[in-house]
Design an enzyme around this catalytic site. Structure first.
Site, short mmCIF file in Angstrom:
data_model
loop_
_atom_site.label_atom_id
_atom_site.label_comp_id
_atom_site.label_asym_id
_atom_site.label_seq_id
_atom_site.Cartn_x
_atom_site.Cartn_y
_atom_site.Cartn_z
N LYS A 72 -17.66 149.37 61.28
CA LYS A 72 -19.10 150.13 61.22
C LYS A 72 -18.76 150.79 60.12
O LYS A 72 -19.79 150.87 59.12
CB LYS A 72 -19.57 150.54 62.32
CG LYS A 72 -20.90 151.46 62.15
CD LYS A 72 -21.36 152.02 63.62
CE LYS A 72 -22.41 153.02 63.43
NZ LYS A 72 -23.66 152.46 62.87
N SER B 134 -7.17 138.84 66.92
CA SER B 134 -7.56 138.47 68.23
C SER B 134 -6.23 137.89 68.79
O SER B 134 -5.13 138.71 68.75
CB SER B 134 -8.55 137.48 68.49
OG SER B 134 -8.78 137.00 69.71
N ASP C 71 -6.73 156.64 64.45
CA ASP C 71 -6.61 156.38 65.87
C ASP C 71 -8.07 155.84 66.13
O ASP C 71 -8.94 156.58 66.01
CB ASP C 71 -6.14 157.53 66.78
CG ASP C 71 -6.24 157.31 68.17
OD1 ASP C 71 -6.83 156.46 68.57
OD2 ASP C 71 -5.89 158.20 68.91
N ASN D 294 -6.16 145.38 63.26
CA ASN D 294 -5.21 144.74 64.22
C ASN D 294 -4.87 145.65 65.29
O ASN D 294 -4.11 145.32 66.11
CB ASN D 294 -3.85 144.86 62.97
CG ASN D 294 -2.71 144.67 63.91
OD1 ASN D 294 -2.15 143.67 64.27
ND2 ASN D 294 -1.81 145.68 63.87
N LYS E 78 -10.03 140.67 74.58
CA LYS E 78 -9.70 140.03 73.40
C LYS E 78 -10.95 138.84 73.48
O LYS E 78 -11.38 138.19 72.45
CB LYS E 78 -8.44 139.15 73.57
CG LYS E 78 -7.24 140.34 73.21
CD LYS E 78 -7.27 140.68 71.65
CE LYS E 78 -6.20 141.47 71.41
NZ LYS E 78 -6.40 141.92 70.03
N TYR F 279 -6.72 142.93 79.37
CA TYR F 279 -6.47 142.55 78.08
C TYR F 279 -7.17 141.08 77.66
O TYR F 279 -7.55 141.00 76.56
CB TYR F 279 -4.77 142.14 77.94
CG TYR F 279 -4.50 141.73 76.54
CD1 TYR F 279 -4.60 142.60 75.67
CD2 TYR F 279 -3.87 140.60 76.20
CE1 TYR F 279 -4.17 142.20 74.30
CE2 TYR F 279 -3.25 140.13 74.96
CZ TYR F 279 -3.38 140.94 73.95
OH TYR F 279 -3.22 140.58 72.99
#
Length: 272
Positions: free
Chosen positions: A114, A132, A54, A81, A150, A146
């Site tokens: 990271k 993206s 998650d 994704n 993005k 949103y």
């Protein structure tokens, strides 16, 4: 030896299609999702690990990357994704939804990235593919959160590309338009306070337009997965990959139009 890819948000849509394509190409695949216990089709395949990740739970990120390395070795390609869309008039959106939008689409993406960078750095190789959206380059009504998330992915990715190059790795950005998947239903939420009647006509037109753009007329998720695979394996420093005729046209139009022309085009598109 097979290379190793970790895909976030692999339970459906682009993420699932991406995991399946890499697997078909002979890769070891770590297909991550928030609820792996509900997954039955991918579980048990050779060279495919289904595990929990998650992106808003940092402990699960650490655990998933460690499990991937234990099963297959260091991650060669990360596909960020996982994401969803908060839609609706800003006045109607709870602050918690605003925080969740950025925690998933931006902070989560950064946290997963990271987690793999230390091994990228020590091995001086690796590819990060960030999914993206057309919304990363072009805005639409009632999509402020949103779209902002993005746009952030675009900026983050472009800036990180310099850091990755310094350690021998590469950054890739995938910009799909409408996709033939359940994203518009399963991975989005529309917020609207019915007492704010002034937004009603706008909401009706925009929701209808967005559903039309993410339904049967959208590009197949498999087509986006192909773009992800090609980006991850082409060995070039190319940064952006636009997927779908709608995305190509809209991004090209935005790049060549001034603000007045662009706003007029969007108003016409949604019948505003």
């Amino acid at each position: 030896m097979p290379q190793n890819v970790l895909v976030t948000g692999a339970s459906s849509g682009i993420g699932r299609a991406t995991a399946e394509l890499f697997h078909a190409k002979g890769w070891n695949v770590v297909a991550t999702m928030r609820n792996p216990s509900a997954e039955t089709e991918l579980t048990g395949r050779e060279r495919l690990l289904v595990t929990r990740l998650d992106v808003t739970d940092h402990a699960s990120i650490t655990s998933a990357v460690a499990e991937a390395e234990e099963h297959f070795g260091p991650v060669d390609v990360l596909v960020n994704n996982a994401g969803f869309a908060v839609l609706g008039p800003l006045e109607s959106v709870p602050v918690q939804a605003i925080e969740r939008q950025f925690a998933t689409n931006v902070t989560g993406l950064l946290a997963v990235t990271k987690a793999v960078l230390p091994r990228f750095r020590t091995r001086r190789s690796g590819v990060v593919v960030n999914v993206s959206s057309l919304a990363g380059k072009v805005a639409f009504p009632l999509g402020s959160l949103y779209v902002a998330s993005k746009h952030a992915v675009e900026g983050v990715s472009e800036s990180l590309s310099f850091e990755l190059r310094a350690i021998g790795a590469r950054m890739k950005i995938i910009e799909p338009g409408g996709v033939e998947s359940d994203f518009g239903h399963r991975s989005s939420e529309v917020n609207h306070d019915e007492e704010l009647t002034e937004y009603g006509p706008l909401l009706e037109k925009v929701v209808a337009g967005l559903k039309a753009g993410t339904g049967a007329e959208g590009a197949p998720a498999s087509g986006v997965a192909r773009a992800v695979f090609d980006a991850a394996t082409d060995g070039t420093d190319r940064l952006r990959y636009v997927v779908g005729e709608d995305a190509e046209q809209a991004i090209a139009h935005r790049a060549g139009a001034d603000d007045a022309e662009y706003l007029a085009q969007v108003n016409a598109q949604f019948g505003l």
